[in-house]
Design an enzyme around this catalytic site. Structure first.
Site, short mmCIF file in Angstrom:
data_model
loop_
_atom_site.label_atom_id
_atom_site.label_comp_id
_atom_site.label_asym_id
_atom_site.label_seq_id
_atom_site.Cartn_x
_atom_site.Cartn_y
_atom_site.Cartn_z
CB CYS A 256 9.12 -18.34 -2.04
SG CYS A 256 8.30 -19.82 -2.49
N GLY B 178 14.82 -18.53 0.95
CA GLY B 178 14.87 -19.65 0.03
C GLY B 178 16.22 -19.74 -0.63
CG ASN C 287 6.10 -16.46 0.59
OD1 ASN C 287 6.37 -17.63 0.84
ND2 ASN C 287 6.08 -15.52 1.52
N GLY C 288 3.94 -18.92 -0.47
CA GLY C 288 2.84 -19.50 0.28
C GLY C 288 2.49 -20.88 -0.23
CE1 TYR D 162 15.92 -20.14 11.56
CE2 TYR D 162 14.17 -20.96 10.15
CZ TYR D 162 15.51 -20.87 10.47
OH TYR D 162 16.45 -21.50 9.70
#
Length: 489
Positions: free
Chosen positions: A23, A51, A125-126, A265
């Site tokens: 996310c 996302g 996020n995670g 990336y």
């Protein structure tokens, strides 16, 4: 049973052959309601690469919290009508790619929880490694969950302890949860940012003319009219109110284990993460890759887009000219008209079309950031050779991905990772390359310019920085293993 659309199946296979960040999170605090929702919309647009499954925004004016979230891209979820309804001077936003929980609108974020003292909105996020255990305990205590995501465990714990004040509630919660998290949390009084003690997931602070922004990446700041102030430190909680920014360490600073795949990336190349420019790190990786794995070739090319800076660095160090060999179609959706079987094998050209005039008769160095399953790499090599390439030498700007990630990256089971089950020469034969070289772990770390013990490289070496669930039969159980971590000492 409904037959799978073959175009859709090919698209799904391509998606499965990449690693995906879970996310992107965003938060904004300003003294007045000056287009808060619109600024969050543009910030989420800049974070869209983190996302593409769902998007959401929650905004409060201090007395009432309004939110909107749906499946789809930011531009699909929000129109002018939805944004006008989101009024207030502070808000949070979220874009999601699911690794925890099903792909469903119920699991879209931000999560908004109402309780006796008001409301809490949170974007995460995670991934938590002990979410299952905590969820069981909360359910035993009578908590009813509305989603299947681990983020709801966090927000329920904060609400559970909220009678002690928001900051103490967060401290109590962070003492219980284990894993990776960058959080933006909002109530009627303030905006809060929290980063996990290992710094696995990124979070940074920006300053507008009148307020402050929290974001997963600094690339969101430019479109919101903000300037990067600094990164949030591992184990830090920052609070933004009308009086400015305050900070505290809720956890004692210890070893650091930032996700190194942000530089490979995930992050946009114009972002700065933990003080390092992503573009420069990727260009450095290309130079080091050329030194470790030279090739006799006529042109260096990239699999667009994240590998382009790497390819430029490789070309610069090797003296081999850089050129474009693949044209990316950025307008491909997820569903397609049913094709005939005769043209099914051409599906790769929908996304990446070979530029025959540039590659025919040439020996190519093809740069990619990673190889996960190998199916997409095989298709690209085949496409280049069918278009007339004389040789294709594949160079990868990361080591072989050989272990699953439990910290918010969508990684297949280990037995599906080609780097875990095959040697480099076997991978070369599978993808049809004339030669194959991976950047070493040492080269990867050197490209960023920070000590190795500041990064998590578990997807390459299996040395996890904290406990992870035991994998049995492809499923993670509520038992834990801790692998070697000598590079963190």
């Amino acid at each position: 049973m409904k037959k799978q659309n073959p175009w859709q199946e090919m698209d799904m296979m391509d998606e499965m052959d990449r690693l995906h960040e879970e996310c992107g999170v965003l938060g904004l605090y300003q003294p007045t309601d000056d287009h808060t929702a619109e600024l969050l919309y543009y910030g989420l647009y800049a974070l869209q690469h983190r996302g593409q499954e769902s998007a959401g925004i929650a905004v409060t004016d201090g007395s009432r919290t309004r939110w909107h979230k749906e499946m789809g891209l930011v531009s699909e979820v929000f129109g002018e009508g939805e944004l006008k309804k989101l009024t207030g001077n502070r808000g949070i936003g979220h874009v999601r790619y699911s690794t925890s929980g099903e792909s469903d609108v119920e699991n879209a974020q931000p999560l908004v929880v109402r309780y006796r003292g008001g409301s809490i909105a949170m974007a995460h996020n995670g991934n938590l490694v002990n979410a299952g255990l905590l969820r069981e305990r909360l359910e035993d205590a009578g908590v009813v969950f509305q989603t299947s995501i681990d983020s709801e465990v966090i927000v329920n714990l904060i609400a559970r302890y909220s009678n002690e004040g928001i900051h103490q509630a967060i401290r109590r919660t962070m003492d219980l949860v284990k894993g990776a998290y960058a959080l933006v949390i909002m109530n009627e009084e303030c905006l809060i940012g929290v980063r996990d003690p290992l710094g696995l997931r990124p979070l940074c602070l920006g300053k507008t003319e009148t307020g402050y922004v929290l974001a997963s990446e600094s690339c969101a700041f430019d479109v919101m009219g903000a300037q990067l102030v600094r990164d949030i430190e591992p184990g830090e909680m920052v609070t933004i109110t009308e009086n400015g920014v305050t900070s505290e360490m809720y956890d004692t600073p210890g070893k650091r284990a930032s996700c190194i795949f942000e530089y490979i990336y995930f992050a946009r190349p114009d972002s700065v993460i933990d003080g390092v420019g992503v573009y420069q790190a990727r260009r450095n990786a290309g130079r080091l890759l050329a030194a470790e794995w030279p090739a006799e070739a006529d042109m260096v090319m990239a699999v667009p887009d994240s590998s382009i800076p790497v390819a430029l660095g490789y070309a610069e160090a090797s003296g081999i000219p850089y050129g474009e060999g693949l044209m990316k179609n950025r307008y491909i959706g997820r569903t397609f008209i049913q094709p005939t079987q005769a043209i099914r094998e051409l599906a790769v050209k929908l996304k990446l079309s070979p530029m025959e005039q540039n590659i025919r008769g040439k020996r190519l160095v093809l740069i990619d950031d990673s190889i996960v399953r190998g199916t997409t790499s095989k298709r690209i090599v085949e496409t280049l050779k069918q278009a007339g390439a004389k040789e294709v030498h594949v160079r990868v700007s990361s080591p072989p991905v050989a272990y699953s990630c439990f910290f918010g990256i969508d990684t297949p089971d280990r037995n599906q990772l080609i780097g875990a089950v095959k040697t480099i020469d076997q991978i070369r034969r599978v993808i049809g390359a004339d030669s194959l070289g991976y950047l070493s772990p040492e080269g990867l770390v050197d490209s960023i310019g920070k000590p190795r013990n500041q990064f998590c490289l578990a997807c390459f070496d299996g040395r996890y920085p904290t406990e992870v669930p035991v994998q049995t039969g492809g499923q993670a159980e509520n038992r834990f293993q801790r692998l070697e971590e000598d590079h963190h000492e």
